[in-house]
Design an enzyme around this catalytic site. Structure first.
Site, mmCIF file in Angstrom:
data_model
loop_
_atom_site.group_PDB
_atom_site.id
_atom_site.type_symbol
_atom_site.label_atom_id
_atom_site.label_comp_id
_atom_site.label_asym_id
_atom_site.label_seq_id
_atom_site.Cartn_x
_atom_site.Cartn_y
_atom_site.Cartn_z
ATOM 1 N N PHE A 117 30.655 3.786 73.576
ATOM 2 C CA PHE A 117 30.986 3.936 72.179
ATOM 3 C C PHE A 117 29.778 3.511 71.372
ATOM 4 O O PHE A 117 28.814 2.967 71.921
ATOM 5 C CB PHE A 117 32.208 3.061 71.841
ATOM 6 N N GLN A 230 33.628 0.424 55.624
ATOM 7 C CA GLN A 230 32.933 1.289 56.576
ATOM 8 C C GLN A 230 33.287 2.748 56.327
ATOM 9 O O GLN A 230 34.454 3.105 56.169
ATOM 10 C CB GLN A 230 33.321 0.938 58.008
ATOM 11 N N HIS A 232 33.308 6.152 58.142
ATOM 12 C CA HIS A 232 33.251 6.718 59.485
ATOM 13 C C HIS A 232 32.484 8.024 59.433
ATOM 14 O O HIS A 232 32.747 8.864 58.558
ATOM 15 C CB HIS A 232 34.665 6.954 59.997
ATOM 16 N N LEU A 242 40.537 11.817 60.611
ATOM 17 C CA LEU A 242 39.579 11.230 61.541
ATOM 18 C C LEU A 242 39.339 12.094 62.774
ATOM 19 O O LEU A 242 40.276 12.545 63.418
ATOM 20 C CB LEU A 242 40.104 9.863 61.997
ATOM 21 N N GLU A 245 35.277 8.821 67.377
ATOM 22 C CA GLU A 245 33.959 8.509 67.943
ATOM 23 C C GLU A 245 33.942 8.843 69.433
ATOM 24 O O GLU A 245 32.877 9.050 70.020
ATOM 25 C CB GLU A 245 33.689 7.020 67.749
ATOM 26 N N ARG A 276 27.878 2.942 63.297
ATOM 27 C CA ARG A 276 28.496 3.872 62.359
ATOM 28 C C ARG A 276 27.825 3.916 61.002
ATOM 29 O O ARG A 276 27.700 4.985 60.404
ATOM 30 C CB ARG A 276 29.972 3.510 62.158
ATOM 31 N N HIS A 340 36.932 4.430 55.956
ATOM 32 C CA HIS A 340 37.673 4.311 57.212
ATOM 33 C C HIS A 340 38.205 2.916 57.485
ATOM 34 O O HIS A 340 39.365 2.725 57.833
ATOM 35 C CB HIS A 340 36.753 4.739 58.353
ATOM 36 N N ARG A 375 31.418 -2.653 61.467
ATOM 37 C CA ARG A 375 32.239 -2.842 62.652
ATOM 38 C C ARG A 375 31.861 -1.845 63.728
ATOM 39 O O ARG A 375 31.594 -0.675 63.456
ATOM 40 C CB ARG A 375 33.703 -2.668 62.281
#
Lengths: 561, 294, 369
Positions: A117, A230, A232, A242, A245, A276, A340, A375
Site C-alpha cells: 500500500f 486528506q 484521496h 472512492l 488504493e 497520498r 477523504h 495518513r
C-alpha cells in the site's frame, strides 16, 4: 426524564465504536451504543483496501518498520508514542478480528494475505478482496449481536451533557419516533467518524458530518490538527466515490492526458505507491497545468488482466461501471483528488481520553495523533480497532470505579426548547443552499492547495453562512422519521468545524503533509511548526493554541518517495 | 424444416402427457423436425440441483452430450425447470475447462459420449418468438383464437435468473402476449404473471404454495381472462390440478382453464382433441373449446 | 448535501417520479408526482435528495454511503426492489418512463420509503450469526485457512443487509415467518466457514419449519440482489449440506431425495410415489380424495410398469462416481461459481427483446407486428 443510564455510552457504531463497545462489555461494563444509522450502515464499511499490521505474512516486516513508515508518512507530525503503540498492538488486534471470524483473503500458506500500500516499506495491508471495511463491519456487528449489546438505533446524538466538569452522557433526538431523549452514562466515547461532507467531491457518506467533533467542540473540548484533511488521489468525478488504493497496490498506473506515468517526476521511487498527499498534489498539479482529462487523471488497470481484476478488485470494477460508466478491464478510470479522511479531530491521549473528564474519543473523529499531517492507507482501520479497544477498556475501568451519573433536568428541557424554536420557524431558508455553498467554497478555498488570501476569504464566507444558518427552516414538523430536522442540525456541526479548520489552516504557516501552501509557505518548517494546532471554543470565541509533538525515536528528516 | 434435438422431460412423459402430444403434433407446422433424445433421464429439477449438485451436473451433461450426438446445435425444452437446469449446467461446462474435463472423464467412463459444448438450450417459447416467429405463427394459427381473452403465466424459471436465461426482460416479458395476439387472442395483463405458482413446495409446504398460487388465479379471473397459458408443465400442475384446493382458503370455486403453450397455439392451429388431450385437465377446458367452436 | 446541486457544468435533464407517500399514524397513502431538473449523471437517490431539499422536506427515506455498500437505500422502483444509489436515471428519462417508487415489500412501512427493519434483523439473529468455534482451541494468531476453503462463502460474505431480496421473496409473502433469503444466506456464511464447528446445530435449526425448505425457488432474490450474493444458491448449499450430513427429516429433503432415487433407479421421476415418499403414508391417505380426482384425469400415472429410461445404468453409475468424488454437499454448488461469475462481463445469454414499456399490472399498449 432520563431514558436510561449506562456505564459506558458509545456514540457512533462504525469499527471504532463497535470495537470500543465490545471491549467495554467484555470488561464487565453495562454498555450501550447510540447511532443515527443502523451499525452496519456506518461508513467504516466503505473502506476497501485493507488494514495495516506487521504480521509478516507477505515479507519480512516489524512493528518498528511499520512505525517508521507511519511517522514519515505523517510528515513527522504524528505522536511517536501513540504510533509505536498502534504498530505494536496492531498484529494482535488483527488476529483477534480473524478469530472472531473476519473473512480475510489468504496467502498460499493459509495466513492472512497482505498487499503493498502507499508509502509502506513492506506489504503489510491485510485485506479481504477490496471490501475489507465491509468484512470488518460485519464481524464486529456479529460480535455485538452475540453479546446482545443495546443499541439506540437511529437516535441522533446532538449534545453532550456536561455537569460537574464531567461528561454525563448525551442528549439525542429519536429519529424513528421523535422526541428528545437524555441518555446518561458514566463515560462517553465518541466514535463518529470524519467530516468529508464539508467538501463537494468526497468519498464520505452523507452521514459523515463530524457530529462527535462538533459535540466536543461545543462542550469546550480541545480539537487537534483540524486543518489536516486528506484528499484521496483516486476518487470519481463528480461524486467523489472512492476507488481503492488497492488498485495501485495490485499494480495500477496513474497517467496524464499524454499517457505519461507522471509520478516519475514527483515520487520516482515509490511511484503510484507514494504517500497520498504527495500523489494528490501531483495530480492536482498535472490537472492545473493542463495535462488532465476533463479535470481528472487516468487510473489504468487494463494491464492487470480480467482474471485478477475480477478476483481481487471486483467491487472496484462495479463502482467504476455504475458511477463512471467505464469497465476497467477495457478502459482507464478517470479520477481526481477527493476529500477523504480527517487526520484532525478531538485531541486525545493514548487511551482515548479528552480534555473533558469521562469523555473519550476514538477512530477518525479523534486525533491521538497517529496520523499527524497525513495518513497511510490501511492505518485508519487499524486505528479504529486498536484505539477503539483501548478507549473501551479505559472507559470501562473508569466507569466501574465511579458510581454517579447526573443528568440535569435542564439539559433535556433546553434541548426541547431549542428543537421547538427550530421546528416552529417558517420564515427563512432551506438548508441545501447553505450546505452546497459551504461544500463548494471549501473545495475552492481550502482544498489540496491553500493560500492565505483564499483561506481568509473562506473564513468570511463561513461567517456569512453561519448567519444564514441562524434562519434555517425545517419543512418536516413531524415526529416520525424526521431526518429533515437531523440534516439541518448536521449542517450546524459542519459550519462550526469549518470555522476551526480554517483558523488552524491560517495559523500553520508552512507546508506539511496534507496542508500544502505552495504559494506562500512551500517548505516544511520544523523549527517553528513541529507542533499540533489546538482549537477550543471558549466564552470569548474560538481560541488557537499549540501542543508539542511527541518524539521518541525518529527525528524529522527530508520526506521523499 | 429446422432440426432440433428434443428433450421431453419427466412430466410430459407422465402426468402431463398432453403437453407431449400437443407439442409433437404442432412441431411440423412450426417448421421443427424433432429428434427425441432417448437415452436421457430426469434433469433433476430444483431438487437434485439442490440436494446433489454434482449428480445434477452430470445428469444434465449427459443430456447435453446426447443432444450434441444427434448432430443438432440446439436442444429444445418444453419445461421451465428443465430449461434453467440445462442452461445452467451448459454454462458451467462451457465456461470452465477444468470442470468440463472432469465431467467428461466421468461421462466417458460410464459409456456416455463426451460433451464439447456445441449445444444451445432453448425453450419452445423462445424458438417460436425468435426471428420472424410471430409472422409465421399467424399462418399456423389459421383457425385463430377468436378474441379469446388469455392471461399469460410465465413461471419463474424461464425468466430468472435472467443472467442464465436472458431471452427477454424478466420484469417486463412480452413473448407470451405477442404469441396470444398473433394467434388471434387478446392478452390479459396482471401483476402476478411473473410471480411464483408455488409448485416447488406444493408437497412440503402446501399452505404456503397455495398462498402463492392464489395470486395468478385470482388476478387473472378478476381481469376477465377466459384461460391462462403457461410454458411450464410444473406451473400447469399447480395452476390446474391444485386449483380446487384454493376453495378451502378463499371460499371461492375458481374455474380457470389452464393451457400449455403448445395447446394454445395448437387449438388455434386446428389440432384434434386426440392431439390436444384437453380431457386430461382437471379444470375443464370445455368453456374454451365451446367458445372457439362458435 | 446534494452533489447534484453544485455541478452546474453538466448537462441537465427533466426527471419525473411518482412516489407512494405513507403516513403510518393515519394510515393514509397517496401517490404523488414530482418533476425536477437534475444533472444527467444522477441516480434515483440524487433525485430523491433534490425533491426533499427543494420540493418537500417531509419525504422520508434512508441513505448514507451513496456507493452501494451500506445497504441503507433499498426501495422499490416499479414494484422491484433496488438500491436507489445504484439506479441511474438517464436511461429512464431517455425512454420517457416515469417510475413509481415505493417502500420495500414484506416489511412494515414506517413512513414513505422507510420500512421497519426490526423483523429483518430478528430473522438474522435467529440464525446465530456469529462464529462458533466449538471446543476447538483458539490459535495464538490467525486460523490457518486455505483460500480455496474461504471461496465457498465469498459470495455470502458480500451481503450488505439491504433487504432487497427479502422485499421480493414470494415465499415470505405467503408465509411471513419464513426466515428468508438474507437470513439463510447468513446461515450458510457460517455453515460453510471452515472455522465454524456448529454445523449440525445450525443445520438442524435451519431445517425447521420456516427454514431452508420453505424456499419456493422463484429466484427473485438472486435477481434483485445488488451485490451478487445469490441467496437462492446459498439456500441450495444449505440443502445440499443438510442432505449430505443426514439432516433430512423435513418433507422438503425427502422430496429431493426421492428425485435422486428416481434418477438412479428408473431415470425418470417416479411421480406417483413422490407423494407418499415426501409426505408419508398417513398424509397421503388424507389426500386420497384429491388424488382420486387427479387420477380420473390421468394425472396420477401408475407406478407400474415403471417408466424406465433407456440406458439408465449410465445414470446409476454416474451417481456412484459423484458419491465418491470430492464435490459433495455445498462444494457441488461452489464448483460452478467460477463459470457463473464470468457471466457478468459478457452479454446475457440470449437475445433481449425490445419489449414495450409495460409493468405487470399496468395496461399494456396495443401489440404490434
Amino acid at each position: 426524564m432520563v431514558e436510561a443510564k449506562h456505564d459506558v455510552l458509545v456514540v457512533g457504531a462504525g469499527c471504532a465504536g463497535m470495537r470500543a463497545a465490545i471491549e467495554a462489555f467484555d470488561a464487565g461494563a453495562d454498555v450501550a451504543i447510540i447511532s443515527k444509522i443502523h451499525p452496519v450502515r456506518s461508513h467504516s464499511g466503505a473502506a476497501e483496501g485493507g488494514i495495516n499490521a506487521a504480521l509478516g505474512n507477505a515479507s519480512d516486516d516489524s512493528p518498528e518498520k511499520h512505525a517508521f513508515d507511519t511517522v514519515k508518512g505523517s510528515d513527522y507530525l504524528g505522536d511517536q508514542d501513540a504510533i509505536e503503540i498502534l504498530c505494536n498492538e496492531a498484529p494482535g488486534d488483527v488476529y483477534q478480528l480473524e478469530r472472531w471470524g473476519a473473512v480475510f483473503s489468504r496467502t498460499d500458506e493459509g495466513t492472512i494475505a497482505q498487499r503493498p500500500f502507499g508509502a509502506a516499506g513492506a506489504p503489510r495491508t491485510a485485506y479481504a478482496a477490496d471490501i475489507t471495511g465491509h468484512v470488518l463491519i460485519q464481524v464486529l456487528y456479529e460480535q455485538i449481536m452475540k453479546r446482545d449489546i443495546r443499541v439506540y438505533e437511529e437516535y441522533f446524538a446532538w449534545k453532550l451533557v456536561v455537569d460537574d466538569d464531567r461528561c454525563q452522557g448525551v442528549i439525542a433526538w429519536n429519529i424513528l419516533h421523535g422526541g428528545v431523549a437524555a441518555i446518561g452514562a458514566k463515560t462517553t466515547i465518541v466514535c463518529t467518524g470524519g467530516a468529508g461532507r464539508l467538501y463537494v467531491g468526497t468519498t464520505n457518506a452523507y452521514a459523515c458530518t463530524g457530529d462527535g467533533m462538533a459535540l466536543a467542540l461545543r462542550a469546550g473540548v480541545a480539537l487537534e490538527d483540524m486543518e489536516m484533511m486528506q484528499f484521496h488521489p483516486t476518487t470519481l468525478s463528480p461524486t467523489g466515490v472512492l476507488i481503492t488504493e488497492g488498485t495501485r497496490g495490485e499494480g495500477a498506473y496513474l497517467l496524464n492526458s499524454e499517457g505519461d506515468r507522471f509520478l516519475k517526476r514527483y515520487a520516482p521511487n515509490a511511484m503510484e505507491l507514494a504517500s497520498r498527499d504527495v500523489i494528490s498534489r501531483a495530480e492536482q498539479t498535472e490537472i492545473d497545468e493542463g495535462r488532465g482529462v476533463d479535470g481528472n487523471v487516468l487510473l489504468d488497470l487494463r494491464h492487470l488482466g480480467a482474471e485478477k481484476i475480477l478476483e481481487r478488485l471486483h467491487g472496484t470494477r462495479e463502482l467504476a461501471m455504475v458511477f463512471a460508466g467505464v469497465d476497467p478491464i477495457d478502459q482507464p478510470i478517470p479520477v481526481r483528488p477527493g476529500a477523504h479522511y480527517h487526520m484532525g479531530g478531538v485531541d486525545t491521549d493514548v487511551w482515548g481520553r479528552t480534555s473533558l473528564e469521562a469523555l473519550y474519543a476514538a477512530g477518525e473523529c479523534a486525533c491521538v495523533s497517529v496520523h499527524g499531517a497525513n495518513r497511510l492507507g490501511g492505518n485508519a482501520l487499524m486505528e479504529t480497532i486498536t484505539f477503539g479497544k483501548r478507549a473501551g477498556a479505559h472507559a470501562a475501568e473508569w466507569a466501574l470505579t465511579h458510581t454517579t451519573v447526573t443528568v440535569p433536568e435542564s439539559a433535556q428541557a433546553d434541548a426541547e426548547r431549542e428543537v421547538k424554536t427550530l421546528l416552529d420557524r417558517t420564515e427563512g431558508e432551506r438548508p441545501w443552499a447553505i450546505r452546497d455553498s459551504l461544500a463548494q467554497t471549501m473545495h475552492e478555498n481550502f482544498g489540496v492547495f491553500r493560500r492565505e488570501d483564499e483561506m481568509q476569504r473562506q473564513g468570511e464566507i463561513i461567517a456569512a453562512l453561519q448567519d444564514r444558518y441562524a434562519h434555517v427552516v425545517v419543512d418536516d414538523k413531524g415526529d416520525v422519521f424526521n431526518n429533515d430536522l437531523t440534516q439541518a442540525l448536521e449542517l450546524g456541526f459542519l459550519l462550526e468545524l469549518a470555522e476551526c479548520m480554517v483558523m488552524a489552516g491560517l495559523a500553520r504557516k508552512e507546508s506539511r503533509g496534507a496542508h500544502a501552501r505552495p504559494y506562500d509557505y512551500p517548505e516544511r518548517d520544523d523549527e517553528e511548526y513541529l507542533k499540533h494546532t489546538i482549537v477550543r471554543r471558549t466564552d470569548s470565541g474560538l481560541m488557537l493554541d499549540w501542543k508539542p509533538v511527541d518524539i521518541t525515536k525518529w527525528q524529522p528528516m527530508e520526506r521523499t518517495y | 424444416m429446422r432440426t432440433l434435438a428434443y428433450y421431453r422431460g419427466c412430466l410430459a412423459s407422465l402426468s402431463a402427457k398432453e403437453l407431449a402430444t400437443s407439442t409433437e403434433a404442432l412441431a411440423p407446422q412450426l417448421g421443427f423436425d424433432l429428434i427425441e433424445l432417448e437415452s436421457v433421464t430426469c434433469c433433476g429439477a430444483g431438487d437434485i440441483h439442490e440436494a446433489e449438485p454434482d449428480y445434477y451436473l452430470h445428469l444434465n451433461a449427459r443430456i447435453l452430450a446426447y443432444a450434441e450426438a444427434t448432430g443438432s446445435d440446439t436442444l429444445m425444452t418444453i419445461c421451465n425447470v428443465c430449461t434453467l437446469n440445462l442452461r445452467q449446467a451448459n454454462w458451467e461446462l462451457k465456461n470452465d475447462e477444468e470442470l468440463l474435463a472432469r465431467v467428461n472423464t466421468n461421462l466417458e467412463s460410464v459409456g456416455v459420449p463426451s460433451y464439447s459444448g456445441g449445444i444451445d438450450v432453448k425453450h419452445l417459447l423462445w424458438l417460436i418468438a425468435e426471428g420472424d416467429g410471430y409472422d409465421r405463427l399467424k399462418e399456423v394459427a389459421h383457425k385463430g383464437l377468436k378474441g379469446l381473452r388469455v392471461a399469460p403465466f410465465y413461471g419463474c424459471q424461464i425468466l430468472r435468473p435472467s443472467k442464465l436465461l436472458g431471452f427477454e426482460d424478466p420484469d417486463r416479458p412480452w413473448t407470451l402476449e405477442a404469441i396470444i395476439e398473433a394467434c388471434g387472442g387478446e392478452a390479459v395483463d396482471y401483476p402476478a404473471k411473473i410471480k411464483c405458482c408455488g409448485f416447488p413446495i406444493i408437497q412440503a409446504r402446501e399452505e404456503v404454495a397455495l398462498g402463492e398460487l392464489l395470486q395468478p388465479i385470482q388476478q387473472a379471473t378478476e381481469a376477465g381472462a377466459d384461460a391462462i397459458v403457461t410454458p411450464c408443465p410444473l406451473c400447469h400442475l399447480s395452476l390446474d390440478a391444485w386449483q380446487s384446493k384454493l376453495e378451502a382458503s378463499t371460499g371461492r370455486r375458481f374455474k380457470m382453464p389452464i393451457l400449455h403453450l403448445s395447446q394454445l397455439i395448437g387449438v388455434a392451429a386446428g389440432l384434434e382433441e386426440s392431439e390436444l388431450n384437453f380431457k386430461r385437465h382437471v379444470v375443464s377446458v370445455k368453456p374454451v373449446v365451446e367458445r372457439l367452436a362458435v | 448535501m446534494t452533489e447534484a446541486a453544485v455541478h452546474t457544468e453538466y448537462a441537465t435533464m427533466d426527471v419525473a417520479l411518482k412516489i407512494w407517500r405513507y403516513d403510518s399514524s393515519t394510515g393514509e397513502r397517496s401517490l404523488e408526482t414530482y418533476e425536477v431538473e437534475a444533472p444527467e449523471w444522477v441516480t434515483l437517490l440524487d433525485v430523491l435528495d433534490i425533491v426533499k431539499d427543494r420540493v418537500d422536506g417531509t419525504l422520508a427515506y434512508r441513505k448514507s454511503c451513496r456507493m452501494m455498500i451500506c445497504g441503507s437505500c433499498g426501495m422499490r422502483m416499479d414494484g422491484a426492489a433496488v438500491l436507489a444509489c445504484r439506479t441511474r436515471m438517464a436511461p429512464l428519462v431517455e425512454r420517457g418512463h416515469v417510475p413509481v417508487i415505493s417502500a420495500m415489500g414484506n416489511l412494515p412501512i414506517i413512513k414513505d420509503l422507510v420500512v421497519d427493519m426490526g423483523p429483518f434483523w430478528g430473522k438474522i439473529r435467529a440464525v446465530t450469526p456469529w462464529l462458533d468455534t466449538g471446543y476447538a482451541p483458539l490459535p495464538d494468531r490467525e486460523h490457518m485457512v486455505e483460500q480455496e476453503d474461504v471461496t465457498p462463502i465469498h459470495k455470502e460474505a458480500l451481503c450488505i443487509m439491504c433487504g432487497c431480496c427479502v422485499s421480493e421473496c414470494n415465499s415470505m409473502e405467503a408465509d411471513p415467518d419464513f426466515l428468508g433469503p438474507a437470513a439463510l444466506a447468513k446461515g450458510f456464511r457460517f455453515v460453510g466457514d471452515p472455522r465454524d464447528h456448529a454445523d449440525v446445530d445450525r443445520l438442524n435449526n435451519l431445517n425447521d419449519e420456516h427454514g431452508i425448505w420453505d424456499c419456493t425457488r422463484c429466484y427473485f432474490c438472486n435477481e434483485r440482489c445488488p451485490k451478487g450474493v445469490d441467496p437462492r444458491d446459498a439456500i441450495a448449499k444449505l440443502g445440499a449440506e443438510s442432505v449430505k450430513q443426514g439432516i433430512d427429516h423435513d418433507m422438503g429433503a425427502k422430496h429431493a431425495k426421492w428425485f435422486v432415487k428416481s434418477a438412479e433407479t428408473t431415470g425418470w421421476l417416479r411421480e406417483t410415489e413422490l407423494v407418499p415418499k415426501t409426505q408419508g403414508i398417513v398424509a397421503s391417505i388424507k389426500q386420497m380424495k384429491f388424488a382420486m380426482n387427479l387420477a380420473r384425469h390421468g394425472k396420477v400415472p401408475l407406478p407400474f410398469p415403471p417408466h424406465v429410461a433407456d440406458r439408465v445404468d449410465e445414470s446409476r453409475a454416474l451417481r456412484k462416481i459423484t458419491q465418491l468424488q470430492d464435490r459433495q454437499g455445498a462444494l457441488g454448488h461452489v464448483q460452478g461459481e467460477r463459470a457463473l461469475a464470468r457471466i457478468e462481463h459478457t452479454d446475457p445469454g440470449g437475445a433481449r427483446r425490445d419489449a414495450p414499456e409495460v409493468t405487470p399490472g399496468e395496461t399494456p399498449p396495443p401489440a404490434e407486428g
